[in-house]
Design a protein around this motif. Structure first.
Motif: not given
Length: 106
Positions: A12-28, A84-95
């Motif tokens: 429910d916040s941009y920071l939470k979104l950033q956190i999960v995407l960053l951790l996803h990119r880090r793998g385990q 992550e794919r959604t976040f890479d698309d500018p229009l989908a990211r805005q939504q």
């Protein structure tokens, strides 16, 4: 377009979104609080730790010796790939950002 994963897991916040995407990119690979704060440019460690706890309570993260990783769940990994794919698309990211922002109508 709304993402049920976002609302179901209380992202429910941009920071939470950033956190999960960053951790996803880090793998385990785990990350400590200070390192995470440096990578996402957050100075308030208490707030960051609160967000991490909330994501953990939502089933997305796990903590071991004050180091955080994504939960080892196939459904989470699959949905984060889609996010992550959604976040890479500018229009989908805005939504997506509108959806996240709408969770807290300040």
């Amino acid at each position: 377009m709304t993402c049920a994963f976002v609302s179901d897991h209380k992202i429910d916040s941009y920071l939470k979104l950033q956190i999960v995407l960053l951790l996803h990119r880090r793998g385990q690979r785990s990350i400590g609080l200070d390192e995470l704060a440096d990578q996402i440019f957050v100075a308030d460690l208490n707030n960051l730790e609160r967000l991490l706890r909330e994501l953990g309570e939502a089933g997305l993260l796990r903590v071991d010796a004050r180091r955080w990783t994504l939960a080892d769940r196939t459904d989470v990994t699959y949905c984060l790939r889609c996010l992550e794919r959604t976040f890479d698309d500018p229009l989908a990211r805005q939504q997506l950002l509108r959806q996240v922002g709408a969770a807290h109508p300040w």
